[in-house]
Design a protein around this motif. Structure first.
Motif, PDB file in Angstrom:
ATOM      1  N   GLY A 167       0.833  -1.185   0.000  1.00 23.34           N
ATOM      2  CA  GLY A 167       0.000   0.000   0.000  1.00 23.34           C
ATOM      3  C   GLY A 167       0.871   1.240   0.000  1.00 23.34           C
ATOM      4  N   PRO A 168       0.273   2.433   0.087  1.00 20.06           N
ATOM      5  CA  PRO A 168       1.034   3.681   0.021  1.00 20.06           C
ATOM      6  C   PRO A 168       1.744   4.006   1.336  1.00 20.06           C
ATOM      7  CG  PRO A 168      -1.289   4.168   0.311  1.00 20.06           C
ATOM      8  CD  PRO A 168      -1.184   2.676   0.164  1.00 20.06           C
ATOM      9  N   VAL A 169       2.701   3.178   1.673  1.00 20.38           N
ATOM     10  CA  VAL A 169       3.414   3.306   2.951  1.00 20.38           C
ATOM     11  C   VAL A 169       4.917   3.172   2.690  1.00 20.38           C
ATOM     12  CG1 VAL A 169       3.723   2.390   5.280  1.00 20.38           C
ATOM     13  CG2 VAL A 169       1.465   2.285   4.183  1.00 20.38           C
ATOM     14  N   ILE A 170       5.698   4.148   3.163  1.00 25.09           N
ATOM     15  CA  ILE A 170       7.162   4.087   3.106  1.00 25.09           C
ATOM     16  C   ILE A 170       7.687   4.242   4.519  1.00 25.09           C
ATOM     17  CG2 ILE A 170       9.268   5.088   2.161  1.00 25.09           C
ATOM     18  CD1 ILE A 170       7.650   6.301  -0.084  1.00 25.09           C
ATOM     19  N   THR A 171       8.306   3.211   5.057  1.00 28.17           N
ATOM     20  CA  THR A 171       8.869   3.287   6.403  1.00 28.17           C
ATOM     21  C   THR A 171      10.297   3.815   6.335  1.00 28.17           C
ATOM     22  OG1 THR A 171       9.726   1.013   6.344  1.00 28.17           O
ATOM     23  CG2 THR A 171       7.484   1.319   7.153  1.00 28.17           C
ATOM     24  N   VAL A 172      10.744   4.431   7.416  1.00 21.39           N
ATOM     25  CA  VAL A 172      12.113   4.959   7.490  1.00 21.39           C
ATOM     26  C   VAL A 172      12.784   4.449   8.761  1.00 21.39           C
ATOM     27  CG1 VAL A 172      13.599   7.001   7.521  1.00 21.39           C
ATOM     28  CG2 VAL A 172      11.444   7.040   6.226  1.00 21.39           C
ATOM     29  N   GLU A 173      13.905   3.768   8.568  1.00 23.94           N
ATOM     30  CA  GLU A 173      14.762   3.324   9.659  1.00 23.94           C
ATOM     31  C   GLU A 173      16.110   4.033   9.514  1.00 23.94           C
ATOM     32  OE1 GLU A 173      14.740  -1.139   9.938  1.00 23.94           O
ATOM     33  OE2 GLU A 173      13.457  -0.928   8.177  1.00 23.94           O
ATOM     34  N   THR A 174      16.946   3.973  10.535  1.00 24.63           N
ATOM     35  CA  THR A 174      18.270   4.587  10.452  1.00 24.63           C
ATOM     36  C   THR A 174      19.346   3.543  10.694  1.00 24.63           C
ATOM     37  OG1 THR A 174      18.253   5.201  12.799  1.00 24.63           O
ATOM     38  CG2 THR A 174      17.405   6.824  11.223  1.00 24.63           C
ATOM     39  N   PHE A 175      20.551   3.844  10.199  1.00 26.00           N
ATOM     40  CA  PHE A 175      21.708   2.980  10.439  1.00 26.00           C
ATOM     41  C   PHE A 175      22.928   3.862  10.661  1.00 26.00           C
ATOM     42  CE2 PHE A 175      21.702   3.693   5.878  1.00 26.00           C
ATOM     43  CZ  PHE A 175      23.040   3.890   5.560  1.00 26.00           C
ATOM     44  N   THR A 176      23.984   3.264  11.218  1.00 24.92           N
ATOM     45  CA  THR A 176      25.186   4.031  11.547  1.00 24.92           C
ATOM     46  C   THR A 176      26.375   3.701  10.657  1.00 24.92           C
ATOM     47  OG1 THR A 176      25.786   2.392  13.229  1.00 24.92           O
ATOM     48  CG2 THR A 176      24.499   4.299  13.961  1.00 24.92           C
ATOM     49  N   ASP A 177      26.437   2.486  10.116  1.00 24.71           N
ATOM     50  CA  ASP A 177      27.569   2.138   9.257  1.00 24.71           C
ATOM     51  C   ASP A 177      27.125   1.134   8.195  1.00 24.71           C
ATOM     52  OD1 ASP A 177      27.557  -0.478  10.458  1.00 24.71           O
ATOM     53  OD2 ASP A 177      28.864   0.245  12.053  1.00 24.71           O
ATOM     54  N   GLU A 178      28.033   0.830   7.285  1.00 24.63           N
ATOM     55  CA  GLU A 178      27.720  -0.028   6.139  1.00 24.63           C
ATOM     56  C   GLU A 178      27.288  -1.424   6.568  1.00 24.63           C
ATOM     57  OE1 GLU A 178      30.476  -1.830   2.666  1.00 24.63           O
ATOM     58  OE2 GLU A 178      30.370   0.376   2.704  1.00 24.63           O
ATOM     59  N   GLU A 179      27.959  -1.976   7.560  1.00 28.81           N
ATOM     60  CA  GLU A 179      27.616  -3.324   8.021  1.00 28.81           C
ATOM     61  C   GLU A 179      26.177  -3.383   8.531  1.00 28.81           C
ATOM     62  OE1 GLU A 179      29.213  -6.250   7.867  1.00 28.81           O
ATOM     63  OE2 GLU A 179      30.660  -5.189   6.629  1.00 28.81           O
ATOM     64  N   GLU A 180      25.784  -2.374   9.307  1.00 25.84           N
ATOM     65  CA  GLU A 180      24.418  -2.354   9.827  1.00 25.84           C
ATOM     66  C   GLU A 180      23.400  -2.174   8.701  1.00 25.84           C
ATOM     67  OE1 GLU A 180      21.606  -0.094  13.147  1.00 25.84           O
ATOM     68  OE2 GLU A 180      23.496   0.836  12.502  1.00 25.84           O
ATOM     69  N   ALA A 181      23.758  -1.362   7.721  1.00 29.61           N
ATOM     70  CA  ALA A 181      22.838  -1.140   6.599  1.00 29.61           C
ATOM     71  C   ALA A 181      22.562  -2.437   5.852  1.00 29.61           C
ATOM     72  CB  ALA A 181      23.423  -0.099   5.649  1.00 29.61           C
ATOM     73  N   VAL A 182      23.616  -3.193   5.562  1.00 26.80           N
ATOM     74  CA  VAL A 182      23.448  -4.456   4.832  1.00 26.80           C
ATOM     75  C   VAL A 182      22.673  -5.456   5.681  1.00 26.80           C
ATOM     76  CG1 VAL A 182      24.661  -6.425   3.830  1.00 26.80           C
ATOM     77  CG2 VAL A 182      25.489  -4.104   3.406  1.00 26.80           C
ATOM     78  N   ARG A 183      23.033  -5.557   6.953  1.00 27.14           N
ATOM     79  CA  ARG A 183      22.367  -6.530   7.821  1.00 27.14           C
ATOM     80  C   ARG A 183      20.876  -6.249   7.938  1.00 27.14           C
ATOM     81  NH1 ARG A 183      20.757  -6.304  12.849  1.00 27.14           N
ATOM     82  NH2 ARG A 183      21.884  -4.362  13.308  1.00 27.14           N
ATOM     83  N   ARG A 184      20.531  -4.989   8.169  1.00 23.46           N
ATOM     84  CA  ARG A 184      19.120  -4.655   8.341  1.00 23.46           C
ATOM     85  C   ARG A 184      18.355  -4.728   7.027  1.00 23.46           C
ATOM     86  NH1 ARG A 184      18.312   0.014  12.844  1.00 23.46           N
ATOM     87  NH2 ARG A 184      16.160  -0.597  12.441  1.00 23.46           N
ATOM     88  N   ALA A 185      19.010  -4.389   5.923  1.00 26.07           N
ATOM     89  CA  ALA A 185      18.348  -4.492   4.626  1.00 26.07           C
ATOM     90  C   ALA A 185      17.977  -5.929   4.313  1.00 26.07           C
ATOM     91  CB  ALA A 185      19.236  -3.919   3.529  1.00 26.07           C
ATOM     92  N   ASP A 186      18.857  -6.854   4.658  1.00 24.50           N
ATOM     93  CA  ASP A 186      18.630  -8.267   4.355  1.00 24.50           C
ATOM     94  C   ASP A 186      17.818  -8.994   5.417  1.00 24.50           C
ATOM     95  OD1 ASP A 186      19.929  -8.196   1.943  1.00 24.50           O
ATOM     96  OD2 ASP A 186      21.844  -8.947   2.711  1.00 24.50           O
ATOM     97  N   ASP A 187      17.526  -8.326   6.530  1.00 24.42           N
ATOM     98  CA  ASP A 187      16.837  -8.992   7.640  1.00 24.42           C
ATOM     99  C   ASP A 187      15.322  -8.991   7.440  1.00 24.42           C
ATOM    100  OD1 ASP A 187      16.492 -10.323  10.044  1.00 24.42           O
ATOM    101  OD2 ASP A 187      16.389  -8.462  11.206  1.00 24.42           O
TER     102      ASP A 187
END
Length: 356
Positions: free
Chosen positions: A261-281
Motif C-alpha cells: 500500500g502507500p506506505v514508506i517506512t524509514v529506519e536509520t543505520f550508523t555504518d555499512e555493516e548495519e545497513a546491509v544486515r538490516r536491509a537483508d533482515d
C-alpha cells in the motif's frame, strides 16, 4: 508439440557427439495478479509462446480476456473464465498441466507450490517484496526524497518492487525525513478518473484495504510515529493516505511484512555493516537500491544485498532486456529478457557414438 532446436553440439566425451536440444515443456498454467493484470499477462504470455508451449490462464479480468481473444496466437492461449483462486488451484494440481507460473502474494505462492508438488510439475514463482532503499551520507537527501516519492508509491504502493522501506544514515535521516514527508504531502489522492493530477488511487479490493489499514493501526498501537499520513482519510472508498512511519525499530512488523500500500517506512543505520544486515533482515528479496556517490561502496553493498534486482542511485526502473525476479520468499522465477525462456523450456541431451 516437439519443436526441438539444436542449441549446442560437440564431442563430449571423445567419439560421442553430444547434442543439446531445447524443447517446449507443454501446457503451462498461468496465474496473474490484480495489481497489473494486463502487463503481468504479457510478461508470461511472451516467453510461454516463444518457448513453444501452450497457455491456460484462469483470467477473471475482462480486459485481459478481450485482449487475448484478439491475439494471433489465440489457438495456443486458453482462458478459463471464473474465479482465479479456484481455477488456479485446479491448474496447479492437474496432472496434465506441465508447469504452473504465478505472479502473486507469498501466501498464494506457497499454496500453488504445495498443490503442484503432487504431480512434480515445474513451478515459476514471482512473489512479493519488501524492497529496502539504503541512503548513505554522501547521497543527496532532496534528490533521494523526490525519487522515492514515485518509486515508493507508484500504483498506490501496490507494487512488489516498490521502495517501501528506507534505511537512512543517521547523519542525514532528519533532513531526509523532512524532505520525504514534504514530497509525500504533495501527492493527490482520489478516484483515478477524477483528474490528471490524481497520483494515488484506492486499494483494489476491500480485503486489501482492511489489511493495509490494519497494519498501520498496529504500528500506531506499538508507538511508531508517522511524519505524514496515518490511515484512511474521511469519506467513501478504499483510500489510504500516503503514510511515512519514521524511527521504525528493528524487527517491527511494519518494516518486515509486505504492506502493498502507500506506505514508506524509514529506519536509520550508523555504518555499512548495519545497513546491509538490516536491509537483508526480511524474509523477502525481490529488489533493493543503494544511494551513494562512492563507486566502491555502491558496487560492494549492491553485491551483498540479498535481492534479485539491486539498483544504484535509482529504483523501480524496468527494462525488458534484463531479468526480473527475486530471492528468498520472493520466489525463484524470472520474467523479462532471454532468461525467462529458461523457465518455460527444457533441455534434452542426445548422444551419438560415431567411433569407427
Amino acid at each position: 508439440m516437439r519443436a526441438s532446436t539444436s542449441m549446442a553440439a560437440g564431442d563430449h566425451p571423445g567419439h560421442h557427439l553430444s547434442v543439446i536440444l531445447r524443447e517446449p515443456l507443454g501446457v503451462t498454467g498461468v496465474i496473474t495478479p490484480w495489481n497489473y493484470p494486463l502487463l503481468m499477462a504479457a510478461w508470461k504470455l511472451a516467453p510461454v509462446l516463444a518457448a513453444g508451449d501452450t497457455l491456460v490462464d484462469p483470467a477473471d479480468h475482462p480486459e485481459v480476456r478481450r485482449t487475448r481473444r484478439r491475439s494471433p496466437a489465440a489457438r495456443r492461449v486458453n482462458v478459463v473464465n471464473g474465479y482465479g483462486a479456484i481455477a488456479g488451484a485446479r491448474l496447479a494440481e492437474h496432472p496434465d498441466v506441465d508447469m504452473i507460473a504465478l505472479t502473486c502474494s507469498v501466501a498464494s505462492g506457497r499454496a500453488v507450490a504445495r498443490a503442484a508438488a503432487g504431480s512434480l510439475k515445474r513451478v515459476h514463482l514471482e512473489l512479493g517484496g519488501k524492497a529496502p532503499a539504503a541512503i548513505f551520507p554522501d547521497a543527496d537527501p532532496a534528490a533521494a526524497a523526490s525519487a522515492l516519492r514515485v518509486a515508493g508509491l507508484w500504483n498506490s504502493g501496490q507494487e512488489c518492487g516498490a521502495a517501501c522501506r528506507v534505511l537512512a544514515h543517521d547523519s542525514i535521516a532528519e533532513e531526509f525525513v523532512e524532505r520525504l514527508a514534504g514530497e509525500v504531502r504533495t501527492l493527490a489522492v482520489g478516484e483515478p478518473r477524477a483528474g490528471e493530477d490524481v497520483e494515488v488511487g484506492p486499494m483494489a479490493p476491500r480485503a486489501h484495504f482492511d489489511r493495509v489499514t490494519g497494519c498501520l493501526e498496529r504500528a500506531e498501537a506499538e508507538g511508531v510515529p508517522v511524519a505524514t499520513g496515518g490511515g484512511a482519510p474521511d469519506g467513501p472508498g478504499y483510500f489510504v493516505a500516503p503514510t511515512v512511519p519514521v524511527d521504525v525499530p528493528e524487527g517491527a512488523e511494519v518494516a518486515r511484512e509486505e504492506i502493498f500500500g502507500p506506505v514508506i517506512t524509514v529506519e536509520t543505520f550508523t555504518d555499512e555493516e548495519e545497513a546491509v544486515r538490516r536491509a537483508d533482515d526480511v524474509p523477502l528479496g525481490r529488489s533493493a537500491s543503494v544511494r551513494t556517490e562512492n563507486a566502491r561502496r555502491a558496487h560492494a553493498v549492491a553485491a551483498r544485498l540479498d535481492s534479485g534486482t539491486v539498483r544504484v542511485n535509482s529504483h523501480l526502473v524496468l527494462a525488458s532486456e534484463v531479468p526480473w525476479g527475486g530471492f528468498k520468499g520472493s520466489g525463484y522465477g524470472r520474467d523479462l529478457s532471454a532468461y525467462a525462456l529458461d523457465d518455460y523450456a527444457r533441455t534434452e541431451h542426445v548422444m551419438h557414438n560415431h567411433e569407427r
